[in-house]
Design an enzyme around this catalytic site. Structure first.
Site, PDB file in Angstrom:
ATOM      1  N   ASN A  30     -54.573  23.947  79.834  1.00 19.09           N
ATOM      2  CA  ASN A  30     -54.322  25.162  79.035  1.00 19.09           C
ATOM      3  C   ASN A  30     -54.789  24.948  77.780  1.00 19.09           C
ATOM      4  OD1 ASN A  30     -52.230  24.345  77.088  1.00 19.09           O
ATOM      5  ND2 ASN A  30     -51.144  23.757  79.079  1.00 19.09           N
ATOM      6  N   ARG A  31     -54.941  26.367  76.778  1.00 24.08           N
ATOM      7  CA  ARG A  31     -55.600  26.022  75.574  1.00 24.08           C
ATOM      8  C   ARG A  31     -54.816  25.734  74.534  1.00 24.08           C
ATOM      9  NH1 ARG A  31     -59.994  29.006  76.374  1.00 24.08           N
ATOM     10  NH2 ARG A  31     -59.997  30.540  78.307  1.00 24.08           N
TER      11      ARG A  31
END
Ligand code: C5P
Length: 221
Positions: A30-31
């Protein structure tokens, strides 16, 4: 240098994303940049805490003056957290993947003409809930995070009750806020006794305020 309100206190901080392998060369992530968790660990260390910093593969380097425990997956992060116990305070700032690939492949998945791979998922352990609900040896103070895109206070308050952590640091991560991956954060601190809305601040400043609140709480205990 040896002073500070958190001197002698063991504090655990999780940070960064987790990486969940598909095969030896591919993963799901994920970011999360790890910026806010890193700033929090740094601020707690500055107040004298013995910080154990359990981090997934983050974009930013870990702070100095803390014990760094690098991990990749959610399962490894839970194990590292359990190995770090007992602690006085635990802050769960990591963006843990909710799912892992159920049976990741030991060898690289080969391209086969016309045939597409299908991934099946398994649920990862909820680290925050697991530690919050410990019957013995629970940290005195457990702080979770809630990244929300709507009804921030209501959703985060419900999350606090569901997971049974003491505090929730909630933030609005709608893309137009620029918070995810940005330099600033606007948080709402949700405690048993009420809700505190903080102005939009630098992530370092959010970290300092949170560390101060934690030190105040530890001192009054
Ligand atoms: O449920 P949600 O992911 O929104 O909750 C966020 C909080 O729970 C964060 O503090 C995060 O670090 C923690 N968490 C965790 N383990 C998971 C999922 C979330 O510790 N598997």
């Amino acid at each position: 240098l040896t002073g500070g309100p958190l001197r002698g206190k063991r504090v655990l901080v999780t940070s960064g994303p987790t990486h969940e392998p598909i095969d030896p060369v591919r993963y799901i992530a994920n970011r999360s940049s790890g910026a806010q968790g890193t700033a929090i660990a740094s601020a707690l260390a500055a107040l004298g805490a013995d910080v154990i910093f359990i981090t997934g593969p983050a974009d930013v380097p870990p702070p100095t003056g803390v014990t760094v425990v690098p991990v990749e997956t959610a399962q490894q992060m839970l194990q590292a957290v359990q190995d770090a116990l007992p602690v006085h305070v635990a802050v769960f700032a990591a963006a843990v993947a909710d799912w892992r690939v159920a049976s990741s492949s030991a060898s690289k998945i080969k391209k086969q003409d016309g045939k597409l791979p299908v991934l099946e998922f398994a649920e990862n352990p909820d680290i925050l809930a697991t530690i919050s609900q410990m019957k013995t040896g629970r940290p005195d103070l457990v702080v979770g995070f809630a990244a929300e895109t709507d009804d921030v206070i209501a959703n985060a308050t419900a999350k606090r009750a569901r997971k049974q952590c003491d505090w929730i640091v909630a933030n609005d991560v709608r893309p137009e806020t620029g918070i995810m991956g940005g330099a600033e954060n606007a948080v709402i601190l949700i405690r048993e006794d009420g809700v505190e809305e903080w102005p939009r601040l630098d992530k370092a400043e959010v970290a300092k305020r949170l560390a101060k609140r934690i030190a105040d709480k530890v001192e009054e205990a």
